[in-house]
Design a protein around this motif. Structure first.
Motif, PDB file in Angstrom:
ATOM      1  N   GLN A 291     -42.372  17.599   3.473  1.00 18.18           N
ATOM      2  CA  GLN A 291     -43.816  17.698   3.270  1.00 18.18           C
ATOM      3  C   GLN A 291     -44.184  17.695   1.789  1.00 18.18           C
ATOM      4  N   GLN A 292     -43.261  18.122   0.943  1.00 14.56           N
ATOM      5  CA  GLN A 292     -43.519  18.200  -0.495  1.00 14.56           C
ATOM      6  C   GLN A 292     -42.959  17.011  -1.269  1.00 14.56           C
ATOM      7  N   SER A 293     -42.272  16.086  -0.591  1.00  7.87           N
ATOM      8  CA  SER A 293     -41.606  14.980  -1.285  1.00  7.87           C
ATOM      9  C   SER A 293     -41.969  13.654  -0.637  1.00  7.87           C
ATOM     10  N   PRO A 294     -42.908  12.904  -1.227  1.00  8.85           N
ATOM     11  CA  PRO A 294     -43.237  11.581  -0.678  1.00  8.85           C
ATOM     12  C   PRO A 294     -42.033  10.643  -0.660  1.00  8.85           C
ATOM     13  N   ALA A 295     -41.136  10.751  -1.648  1.00 11.40           N
ATOM     14  CA  ALA A 295     -39.954   9.888  -1.668  1.00 11.40           C
ATOM     15  C   ALA A 295     -39.066  10.172  -0.466  1.00 11.40           C
ATOM     16  N   LEU A 296     -38.880  11.442  -0.141  1.00 14.81           N
ATOM     17  CA  LEU A 296     -38.075  11.801   1.023  1.00 14.81           C
ATOM     18  C   LEU A 296     -38.731  11.302   2.301  1.00 14.81           C
ATOM     19  N   ARG A 297     -40.039  11.464   2.418  1.00  5.01           N
ATOM     20  CA  ARG A 297     -40.731  10.980   3.615  1.00  5.01           C
ATOM     21  C   ARG A 297     -40.553   9.470   3.767  1.00  5.01           C
ATOM     22  N   SER A 298     -40.576   8.757   2.657  1.00  7.99           N
ATOM     23  CA  SER A 298     -40.390   7.317   2.709  1.00  7.99           C
ATOM     24  C   SER A 298     -38.975   6.967   3.162  1.00  7.99           C
ATOM     25  N   PHE A 299     -37.977   7.696   2.674  1.00 13.70           N
ATOM     26  CA  PHE A 299     -36.590   7.451   3.078  1.00 13.70           C
ATOM     27  C   PHE A 299     -36.424   7.712   4.574  1.00 13.70           C
ATOM     28  N   ILE A 300     -37.034   8.773   5.060  1.00 15.28           N
ATOM     29  CA  ILE A 300     -36.951   9.101   6.493  1.00 15.28           C
ATOM     30  C   ILE A 300     -37.611   8.006   7.323  1.00 15.28           C
ATOM     31  N   ARG A 301     -38.797   7.550   6.901  1.00 19.14           N
ATOM     32  CA  ARG A 301     -39.493   6.491   7.644  1.00 19.14           C
ATOM     33  C   ARG A 301     -38.655   5.215   7.688  1.00 19.14           C
ATOM     34  N   LEU A 302     -38.002   4.892   6.567  1.00 20.80           N
ATOM     35  CA  LEU A 302     -37.153   3.708   6.529  1.00 20.80           C
ATOM     36  C   LEU A 302     -36.031   3.809   7.551  1.00 20.80           C
ATOM     37  N   ALA A 303     -35.362   4.970   7.569  1.00 19.88           N
ATOM     38  CA  ALA A 303     -34.249   5.155   8.505  1.00 19.88           C
ATOM     39  C   ALA A 303     -34.732   5.129   9.946  1.00 19.88           C
ATOM     40  N   GLN A 304     -35.846   5.784  10.221  1.00 18.15           N
ATOM     41  CA  GLN A 304     -36.365   5.830  11.595  1.00 18.15           C
ATOM     42  C   GLN A 304     -36.807   4.441  12.059  1.00 18.15           C
ATOM     43  N   SER A 305     -37.356   3.652  11.144  1.00 19.89           N
ATOM     44  CA  SER A 305     -37.790   2.308  11.504  1.00 19.89           C
ATOM     45  C   SER A 305     -36.595   1.389  11.768  1.00 19.89           C
ATOM     46  N   ALA A 306     -35.562   1.514  10.929  1.00 20.18           N
ATOM     47  CA  ALA A 306     -34.384   0.654  11.076  1.00 20.18           C
ATOM     48  C   ALA A 306     -33.529   1.055  12.263  1.00 20.18           C
ATOM     49  N   PHE A 307     -33.562   2.355  12.611  1.00 13.49           N
ATOM     50  CA  PHE A 307     -32.733   2.864  13.699  1.00 13.49           C
ATOM     51  C   PHE A 307     -33.592   3.700  14.632  1.00 13.49           C
ATOM     52  N   PRO A 308     -34.252   3.060  15.586  1.00 18.09           N
ATOM     53  CA  PRO A 308     -35.069   3.826  16.544  1.00 18.09           C
ATOM     54  C   PRO A 308     -34.200   4.826  17.305  1.00 18.09           C
ATOM     55  N   LEU A 309     -34.865   5.783  17.917  1.00 15.33           N
ATOM     56  CA  LEU A 309     -34.144   6.841  18.627  1.00 15.33           C
ATOM     57  C   LEU A 309     -33.186   6.265  19.651  1.00 15.33           C
ATOM     58  N   LEU A 310     -31.977   6.843  19.675  1.00 16.56           N
ATOM     59  CA  LEU A 310     -30.977   6.425  20.644  1.00 16.56           C
ATOM     60  C   LEU A 310     -31.341   6.934  22.033  1.00 16.56           C
ATOM     61  N   ASP A 311     -30.929   6.209  23.051  1.00 21.47           N
ATOM     62  CA  ASP A 311     -31.161   6.654  24.433  1.00 21.47           C
ATOM     63  C   ASP A 311     -30.292   7.853  24.747  1.00 21.47           C
TER      64      ASP A 311
END
Length: 311
Positions: A291-311
Motif C-alpha cells: 500500500q505504501q510502495s507503488p513500485a511494489l504494487r506494479s511488480f505484483i500486478r505484472l506477476a499476477q497478469s503474467a501468471f493468473p491464479l492456478l486452478d
C-alpha cells in the motif's frame, strides 16, 4: 541615494518562493519586468524580497528610483539559490516518480530455481515499464525470505511450497515437478521414466531440508513408500553443488523441472514414474508494504497478469 536598512538577525526559515522571486529579480534587475515574469503584482514582489532579506538578516539589493543592483551578499546568494531551487525541483520530480512507481527501491528475494527463467522474465517486464526503479536482489531460502518480509528487510519474495502466514499475501505463479538427475550415460537413462525402486543401490545427494523442505519431504516420503532407505551421500546447500556432484558421476539427485532449462554438461534429467505432488512457486509480500510502495504494487500486478491464479 536612499537604500533599505540592514536587518539584524533572521526572522524565519527560508521560503523557496522568496528564493525564486530573488533569482528572477537578480536576473532582470528590474522590479516591473521581474514581476511580469513571475505573474505577480509589483508590490507583492517587493514584499517577498523584503521578507527574504529579513529572513537572511542582510540586504540583497541596492535600489532607488533609477536602478536596482545586487549587494555583495546578493551576488553570493544567487548561485546558491539556483542550486537550492534546482535541487528542490529534482526532489519534487523524484517524489512524483516514486509516487507513480517510476523511481525508488524494490528489494526482491528469490530461490535459486526461479533465477533460471521466472525471475528474469519478471525483471525484464518490470524494467521495461520502470527503468528508474533500483532493484536489490538476494537469493535466500523460502523460510529466510518469509522472515525477511516480516522484518521489513525485503519487499517481495519468490518462495516455494510455503504457507507464509496470515501477515503475508501470496499469489501462486507456477507448479513444477521433481526430476531425477543422473550422470550422462547412466544406466537409468534407458529406464526412464524411473521408479524409486530403481534407486535401491544409488548414492543420492540432496538439497538440505532448510533450503527446499517441500521437495526434501516428498523424496523421503516416496522412498519410504517404496521400502527404500536412501543412501544419502551428502546434503548440500546449493543447487549448483548438486549439479556438480551429479556431473562428476558421484551420485544421482532430484531437482525441479526449471533446472532442466539450464543445461549442464554431464547431467541428464529424467522423469519419475511415481506420482509426486507438484511443487508450487508463489509471489509473497506484505499488503501494508504494498500500500505504501507503488513500485511494489506494479511488480505484483505484472506477476499476477503474467501468471493468473492456478486452478
Amino acid at each position: 541615494m536612499a537604500y533599505a536598512k540592514v536587518f539584524p538577525g533572521s526572522a524565519g526559515p527560508l521560503d523557496l518562493r522568496h528564493l525564486r522571486h530573488f533569482v528572477v529579480l537578480a536576473e532582470t534587475l528590474h522590479f516591473h519586468r521581474a514581476a511580469e515574469r513571475l505573474h505577480l503584482a509589483q508590490p507583492s514582489l517587493s514584499r517577498s524580497i523584503r521578507t527574504l532579506e529579513q529572513d537572511l538578516g542582510t540586504l540583497l539589493f541596492l535600489r532607488n528610483q533609477r536602478e536596482v543592483r545586487l549587494t555583495s551578499a546578493g551576488a553570493a546568494l544567487l548561485p546558491e539559490a539556483r542550486l537550492l531551487l534546482a535541487q528542490a525541483a529534482r526532489t519534487q520530480r523524484l517524489m512524483q516518480d516514486i509516487g507513480r512507481g517510476d523511481a525508488g527501491l524494490l528489494r526482491i528475494g528469490f530461490i535459486s530455481s526461479t533465477a533460471i527463467t521466472l525471475l528474469p522474465f519478471l525483471l525484464r517486464g518490470f524494467r521495461a515499464a520502470h527503468p528508474r526503479v533500483r532493484l536489490e536482489l538476494q537469493e535466500m531460502s523460502s523460510a529466510a525470505q518469509t522472515r525477511a518480509l516480516l522484518a521489513g528487510q525485503m519487499d517481495v519474495a519468490l518462495i516455494r511450497d510455503m504457507e507464509a502466514g496470515p501477515d503475508i499475501r501470496q499469489h501462486s505463479l507456477l507448479r513444477e515437478r521433481l526430476l531425477l538427475l543422473v550422470p550422462t550415460g547412466h544406466a537409468l537413462v534407458e529406464q526412464a521414466p524411473v521408479s524409486f525402486s530403481r534407486l535401491v543401490d544409488a548414492d543420492i545427494v540432496l538439497l538440505r531440508r532448510e533450503v527446499a523442505p517441500g521437495s526434501y519431504d516428498r523424496i523421503w516420503a516416496n522412498c519410504l513408500a517404496h521400502g527404500l532407505q536412501p543412501r544419502i551421500l551428502m546434503e548440500l546447500a546449493d543447487s549448483n553443488a548438486v549439479l556438480s556432484m551429479v556431473a562428476a558421476g558421484l551420485a544421482v539427485s532430484f531437482l525441479f523441472s526449471s533446472f532442466a532449462q539450464a543445461a549442464r554438461p554431464g547431467v541428464t534429467f529424467l522423469p519419475l514414474q511415481d506420482e509426486m505432488a507438484d511443487s508450487e512457486v508463489s509471489l509473497a509480500w506484505q499488503e501494508q508494504v504494498a500500500q505504501q510502495s507503488p513500485a511494489l504494487r506494479s511488480f505484483i500486478r505484472l506477476a499476477q497478469s503474467a501468471f493468473p491464479l492456478l486452478d
